[in-house]
Design a protein around this motif. Sequence first.
Motif, PDB file in Angstrom:
ATOM      1  N   VAL A 201       1.129  31.341  36.877  1.00  0.00           N
ATOM      2  CA  VAL A 201       1.551  32.690  37.277  1.00  0.00           C
ATOM      3  C   VAL A 201       1.852  32.642  38.764  1.00  0.00           C
ATOM      4  O   VAL A 201       0.996  32.277  39.572  1.00  0.00           O
ATOM      5  CB  VAL A 201       0.455  33.741  37.000  1.00  0.00           C
ATOM      6  CG1 VAL A 201       1.004  35.144  37.277  1.00  0.00           C
ATOM      7  CG2 VAL A 201      -0.042  33.640  35.566  1.00  0.00           C
ATOM      8  N   ILE A 202       3.086  33.003  39.138  1.00  0.00           N
ATOM      9  CA  ILE A 202       3.513  32.877  40.533  1.00  0.00           C
ATOM     10  C   ILE A 202       4.022  34.211  41.065  1.00  0.00           C
ATOM     11  O   ILE A 202       4.848  34.875  40.431  1.00  0.00           O
ATOM     12  CB  ILE A 202       4.597  31.775  40.680  1.00  0.00           C
ATOM     13  CG1 ILE A 202       5.094  31.691  42.129  1.00  0.00           C
ATOM     14  CG2 ILE A 202       5.750  31.976  39.699  1.00  0.00           C
ATOM     15  CD1 ILE A 202       6.039  30.520  42.390  1.00  0.00           C
ATOM     16  N   VAL A 203       3.507  34.611  42.210  1.00  0.00           N
ATOM     17  CA  VAL A 203       4.050  35.751  42.946  1.00  0.00           C
ATOM     18  C   VAL A 203       5.148  35.228  43.862  1.00  0.00           C
ATOM     19  O   VAL A 203       4.953  34.249  44.584  1.00  0.00           O
ATOM     20  CB  VAL A 203       2.956  36.437  43.799  1.00  0.00           C
ATOM     21  CG1 VAL A 203       3.585  37.440  44.770  1.00  0.00           C
ATOM     22  CG2 VAL A 203       1.948  37.138  42.909  1.00  0.00           C
ATOM     23  N   THR A 204       6.311  35.861  43.821  1.00  0.00           N
ATOM     24  CA  THR A 204       7.398  35.429  44.694  1.00  0.00           C
ATOM     25  C   THR A 204       8.255  36.621  45.108  1.00  0.00           C
ATOM     26  O   THR A 204       8.451  37.568  44.339  1.00  0.00           O
ATOM     27  CB  THR A 204       8.279  34.357  44.005  1.00  0.00           C
ATOM     28  OG1 THR A 204       9.336  33.968  44.891  1.00  0.00           O
ATOM     29  CG2 THR A 204       8.885  34.864  42.699  1.00  0.00           C
ATOM     30  N   HIS A 205       8.753  36.566  46.352  1.00  0.00           N
ATOM     31  CA  HIS A 205       9.732  37.546  46.824  1.00  0.00           C
ATOM     32  C   HIS A 205      11.151  37.021  46.626  1.00  0.00           C
ATOM     33  O   HIS A 205      12.121  37.743  46.871  1.00  0.00           O
ATOM     34  CB  HIS A 205       9.515  37.837  48.322  1.00  0.00           C
ATOM     35  CG  HIS A 205       8.431  38.838  48.584  1.00  0.00           C
ATOM     36  ND1 HIS A 205       8.566  40.174  48.283  1.00  0.00           N
ATOM     37  CD2 HIS A 205       7.195  38.700  49.108  1.00  0.00           C
ATOM     38  CE1 HIS A 205       7.464  40.815  48.631  1.00  0.00           C
ATOM     39  NE2 HIS A 205       6.601  39.941  49.121  1.00  0.00           N
ATOM     40  N   ASN A 206      11.270  35.775  46.204  1.00  0.00           N
ATOM     41  CA  ASN A 206      12.558  35.100  46.107  1.00  0.00           C
ATOM     42  C   ASN A 206      13.107  35.244  44.686  1.00  0.00           C
ATOM     43  O   ASN A 206      12.623  34.611  43.753  1.00  0.00           O
ATOM     44  CB  ASN A 206      12.369  33.619  46.483  1.00  0.00           C
ATOM     45  CG  ASN A 206      13.676  32.868  46.593  1.00  0.00           C
ATOM     46  OD1 ASN A 206      14.597  33.088  45.812  1.00  0.00           O
ATOM     47  ND2 ASN A 206      13.746  31.963  47.551  1.00  0.00           N
ATOM     48  N   MET A 207      14.119  36.084  44.526  1.00  0.00           N
ATOM     49  CA  MET A 207      14.689  36.322  43.200  1.00  0.00           C
ATOM     50  C   MET A 207      15.250  35.039  42.594  1.00  0.00           C
ATOM     51  O   MET A 207      15.099  34.770  41.398  1.00  0.00           O
ATOM     52  CB  MET A 207      15.823  37.360  43.275  1.00  0.00           C
ATOM     53  CG  MET A 207      15.405  38.742  43.731  1.00  0.00           C
ATOM     54  SD  MET A 207      14.142  39.476  42.689  1.00  0.00           S
ATOM     55  CE  MET A 207      12.683  39.095  43.650  1.00  0.00           C
ATOM     56  N   GLN A 208      15.914  34.232  43.439  1.00  0.00           N
ATOM     57  CA  GLN A 208      16.485  32.984  42.945  1.00  0.00           C
ATOM     58  C   GLN A 208      15.396  32.035  42.464  1.00  0.00           C
ATOM     59  O   GLN A 208      15.559  31.331  41.466  1.00  0.00           O
ATOM     60  CB  GLN A 208      17.330  32.312  44.036  1.00  0.00           C
ATOM     61  CG  GLN A 208      18.613  33.047  44.399  1.00  0.00           C
ATOM     62  CD  GLN A 208      18.367  34.284  45.253  1.00  0.00           C
ATOM     63  OE1 GLN A 208      17.346  34.372  45.949  1.00  0.00           O
ATOM     64  NE2 GLN A 208      19.280  35.233  45.199  1.00  0.00           N
ATOM     65  N   SER A 233      16.466  37.661  30.181  1.00  0.00           N
ATOM     66  CA  SER A 233      16.754  39.046  29.792  1.00  0.00           C
ATOM     67  C   SER A 233      16.591  39.998  30.969  1.00  0.00           C
ATOM     68  O   SER A 233      17.426  40.883  31.189  1.00  0.00           O
ATOM     69  CB  SER A 233      15.825  39.474  28.650  1.00  0.00           C
ATOM     70  OG  SER A 233      16.093  38.728  27.491  1.00  0.00           O
ATOM     71  N   LEU A 234      15.513  39.809  31.736  1.00  0.00           N
ATOM     72  CA  LEU A 234      15.253  40.741  32.833  1.00  0.00           C
ATOM     73  C   LEU A 234      16.327  40.650  33.913  1.00  0.00           C
ATOM     74  O   LEU A 234      16.728  41.675  34.480  1.00  0.00           O
ATOM     75  CB  LEU A 234      13.872  40.470  33.420  1.00  0.00           C
ATOM     76  CG  LEU A 234      13.363  41.516  34.427  1.00  0.00           C
ATOM     77  CD1 LEU A 234      11.891  41.832  34.186  1.00  0.00           C
ATOM     78  CD2 LEU A 234      13.548  41.005  35.863  1.00  0.00           C
ATOM     79  N   PHE A 235      16.801  39.436  34.189  1.00  0.00           N
ATOM     80  CA  PHE A 235      17.806  39.287  35.240  1.00  0.00           C
ATOM     81  C   PHE A 235      19.215  39.615  34.751  1.00  0.00           C
ATOM     82  O   PHE A 235      20.028  40.132  35.515  1.00  0.00           O
ATOM     83  CB  PHE A 235      17.765  37.871  35.809  1.00  0.00           C
ATOM     84  CG  PHE A 235      16.728  37.677  36.890  1.00  0.00           C
ATOM     85  CD1 PHE A 235      17.072  37.751  38.229  1.00  0.00           C
ATOM     86  CD2 PHE A 235      15.403  37.462  36.562  1.00  0.00           C
ATOM     87  CE1 PHE A 235      16.124  37.594  39.221  1.00  0.00           C
ATOM     88  CE2 PHE A 235      14.433  37.300  37.544  1.00  0.00           C
ATOM     89  CZ  PHE A 235      14.794  37.379  38.876  1.00  0.00           C
ATOM     90  N   CYS A 236      19.501  39.313  33.495  1.00  0.00           N
ATOM     91  CA  CYS A 236      20.872  39.502  33.003  1.00  0.00           C
ATOM     92  C   CYS A 236      21.072  40.834  32.294  1.00  0.00           C
ATOM     93  O   CYS A 236      22.173  41.394  32.318  1.00  0.00           O
ATOM     94  CB  CYS A 236      21.249  38.360  32.056  1.00  0.00           C
ATOM     95  SG  CYS A 236      21.218  36.725  32.829  1.00  0.00           S
ATOM     96  N   ILE A 247      16.846  43.601  41.723  1.00  0.00           N
ATOM     97  CA  ILE A 247      17.268  42.206  41.608  1.00  0.00           C
ATOM     98  C   ILE A 247      18.661  41.988  42.194  1.00  0.00           C
ATOM     99  O   ILE A 247      19.036  40.851  42.520  1.00  0.00           O
ATOM    100  CB  ILE A 247      17.189  41.688  40.158  1.00  0.00           C
ATOM    101  CG1 ILE A 247      18.140  42.471  39.253  1.00  0.00           C
ATOM    102  CG2 ILE A 247      15.761  41.738  39.651  1.00  0.00           C
ATOM    103  CD1 ILE A 247      18.122  41.986  37.814  1.00  0.00           C
ATOM    104  N   THR A 248      19.430  43.064  42.352  1.00  0.00           N
ATOM    105  CA  THR A 248      20.741  42.926  42.993  1.00  0.00           C
ATOM    106  C   THR A 248      20.682  43.211  44.490  1.00  0.00           C
ATOM    107  O   THR A 248      21.711  43.253  45.160  1.00  0.00           O
ATOM    108  CB  THR A 248      21.783  43.865  42.323  1.00  0.00           C
ATOM    109  OG1 THR A 248      21.285  45.209  42.364  1.00  0.00           O
ATOM    110  CG2 THR A 248      22.052  43.440  40.895  1.00  0.00           C
TER     111      THR A 248
END
Length: 252
Positions: A201-208, A233-236, A247-248
């Motif tokens: 499980v990773i917390v990240t601010h980096n969408m990529q 699904s969440l990103f697309c 995310i945009t």
Amino acid sequence: MVQGKISVRGLKLFYSGNQALKNIDMEIGENRVTALIGPSGCGKSTFLKCLNRMNDLAEHVRMEGKVLLDGEDIYDERVDVTLLRRRVGMVFQSPNPFPMSIFDNVAYGPRLQGMKKREELEEIVERSLRSASIFEEVKDRLKKTALGLSGGQQQRLCIARALAVEPEVLLLDEPTSALDPVSTLKIEELLKRLRGSYTLVIVTHNMQQAARVADDTAFFLGGEIVESGSTDSLFCRPRDKRTELYITGRFG
């Protein structure tokens, strides 16, 4: 709903009366990478710390709800918290190697568990360093201080130290935020390899980064999960307009 390695039910958390997490329900799949995304202060790291009771160390914290690890509530009064944190390890935002040799950093946990045989410790240290993709870089300097390593090497050493006690789950709180792009790439490649053996499980601010490494993603906002599901699904195909805006890059 399919039960995950970790199941969170109605989780609420209060700091000195202020509610930081609001009725969180979530399944974290076994041997998968789950990313937690959202703007600063939205509850991601607070939630992460609930998964191995790190919030127990903070004052004036009250929690409601359940966190189930393999179906057992980790907040049950009979739970051995030390054993829990062996099963659910944690790697922090800034690398925090102990001021001792590389070998002793990795051997620290097994020694606490009572392991004393040098041959067994050497085997664990090498295996853990290999699992963290750093053995070849440090094999000739195991007796030297870990503080002499680069930031990226220190973070992989901290991952090796966490792996040395054979956890089932590894929590990572923005593990690459202080690293350069090359070191970040090495950590991301490492996470992809580890997913076959561990639940991550990773917390990240980096969408990529979330898109590159995570099988599943949860979007936090204001202490709540706006939506969660497979990363693709969440990103697309986000279901919530707030997710799409975040995310945009249009807010957060």
